[in-house]
Design an enzyme around this catalytic site. Structure first.
Site, PDB file in Angstrom:
ATOM      1  N   LYS A 246       8.188   7.013 -14.908  1.00 36.16           N
ATOM      2  CA  LYS A 246       8.486   8.075 -13.941  1.00 36.16           C
ATOM      3  C   LYS A 246       9.989   8.122 -13.642  1.00 36.16           C
ATOM      4  O   LYS A 246      10.575   9.206 -13.575  1.00 36.16           O
ATOM      5  CB  LYS A 246       7.681   7.848 -12.652  1.00 36.16           C
ATOM      6  CG  LYS A 246       6.217   8.217 -12.795  1.00 36.16           C
ATOM      7  CD  LYS A 246       5.366   7.716 -11.641  1.00 36.16           C
ATOM      8  CE  LYS A 246       3.887   7.991 -11.904  1.00 36.16           C
ATOM      9  NZ  LYS A 246       2.994   7.364 -10.947  1.00 36.16           N
TER      10      LYS A 246
ATOM     11  N   GLN B 225       3.051   4.418  -5.433  1.00 32.00           N
ATOM     12  CA  GLN B 225       2.277   4.068  -6.630  1.00 32.00           C
ATOM     13  C   GLN B 225       1.000   3.323  -6.239  1.00 32.00           C
ATOM     14  O   GLN B 225       1.053   2.324  -5.518  1.00 32.00           O
ATOM     15  CB  GLN B 225       3.139   3.196  -7.569  1.00 32.00           C
ATOM     16  CG  GLN B 225       2.456   2.801  -8.865  1.00 32.00           C
ATOM     17  CD  GLN B 225       2.134   4.008  -9.757  1.00 32.00           C
ATOM     18  OE1 GLN B 225       2.933   4.901  -9.930  1.00 32.00           O
ATOM     19  NE2 GLN B 225       0.946   4.005 -10.325  1.00 32.00           N
TER      20      GLN B 225
ATOM     21  N   ASP C 292       2.254  13.998  -5.269  1.00 35.56           N
ATOM     22  CA  ASP C 292       1.009  13.657  -5.963  1.00 35.56           C
ATOM     23  C   ASP C 292      -0.094  14.679  -5.666  1.00 35.56           C
ATOM     24  O   ASP C 292      -1.081  14.753  -6.378  1.00 35.56           O
ATOM     25  CB  ASP C 292       0.525  12.270  -5.522  1.00 35.56           C
ATOM     26  CG  ASP C 292       0.992  11.169  -6.460  1.00 35.56           C
ATOM     27  OD1 ASP C 292       1.175  11.456  -7.652  1.00 35.56           O
ATOM     28  OD2 ASP C 292       1.170  10.027  -6.004  1.00 35.56           O
TER      29      ASP C 292
END
Length: 281
Positions: free
Chosen positions: A53, A97, A120
């Site tokens: 990422k 995460q 997200d």
């Protein structure tokens, strides 16, 4: 024999197009778009994901803010960091995460991310707006699947779509996106009766159940479009939820594992970060 969708090439195209848009944003606003990524602990898979990422964020010209906290971090310590980033006007997106270490309350920590920085697309406000057909940030994986389908020119309106899996991250938002495209949508799961029969009527079949090679050729209609969201680590390496070698003989279009949906998920995370930044203006 199915055409194989090259998710890696499509993800690269998305990132290259974003590179141009991100550069224009920087010129217009005098600052870089910034994505903050929080990793707690030493989960090896999470570390790989986070590194990918960060690399991709920097590739498109965004500022990557990386925070790696020790496994022993308290609920208060992680919460305080999220709150600080939430109130920082130079931070456009916040990603925590998952999974977090077991002693931390995942839901409470995620709820501290403002909806406008939820890259997200996991928060209740974004999920609710998706359901209502309102502007929102869509979860990266289903967003990537829809992008794949559209890039291949798949006609969705009026088609039978079956989603195997009902997770909040993939199954449910995927169903909502397909419904929005005027598909007739069925969500299947571990308690579904007549699963084979339902799947074999699907024009578009999305497998997100987390079981290696679960979808076999006898579950697939001739000429169906099959998207494999599964990533299963086996002795023989990574495999999807679809028995790829058998199903590709029946489908008209299929995504492989690896090299299919996976690269698209990170590309759409960056797309979401860009969208969050532009909505803020």
């Amino acid at each position: 024999m199915a055409k194989i969708i090259d998710g890696k090439a499509l993800a690269q195209k998305v990132k290259d197009e974003l590179k141009v848009k991100v550069s224009e944003f920087e010129k217009e606003n005098g600052r870089k778009i910034a994505l903050a990524v929080i990793l707690v602990g030493e989960n090896p898979a999470s570390k790989v994901y986070v590194n990918n990422k960060i690399k991709s964020t920097e590739y498109v010209g965004m500022k990557s803010l990386s925070f790696h906290l020790p496994e022993s971090s308290t609920q208060e310590e992680v919460s305080d960091l999220v709150k600080t980033l939430a109130s920082d006007s130079t931070v456009d997106g916040i990603l925590v995460q998952l999974p977090l270490p077991k002693h931390l309350n995942e839901n409470k920590i995620l709820s501290l991310i403002p909806a406008e920085k939820d890259v997200d697309g996991f928060l209740a406000e974004n999920v609710g707006n998706l359901m209502l057909g309102m502007p929102c940030t869509v979860a990266c994986t289903p967003f990537g699947v829809l992008k794949m389908l559209k890039s291949e020119g798949v006609e969705l309106s009026g088609k039978n779509a079956v989603v195997i899996g009902r997770s909040n991250i993939v199954g449910k938002p995927m169903a909502m996106l397909l419904l929005k495209e005027n598909c007739t949508v069925t969500i299947c799961h571990s308690k579904t009766s007549n699963l084979k029969e339902i799947c074999s009527n699907a024009d578009v079949l999305v497998a997100a159940i987390g079981r290696p090679k679960f979808v076999t050729a006898d579950m697939v209609k001739d000429g169906a479009v099959v998207i494999d969201v599964g990533i299963n680590r086996t002795e023989n390496g990574l495999v999807g939820d679809v028995d790829f070698d058998a199903v590709k003989e029946k489908a008209s279009l299929i995504s492989p594992v690896p090299g299919g949906v996976g690269p698209m998920t990170i590309a759409m995370l960056l797309e979401n970060t860009y969208l969050c930044a532009t909505r803020k203006k």
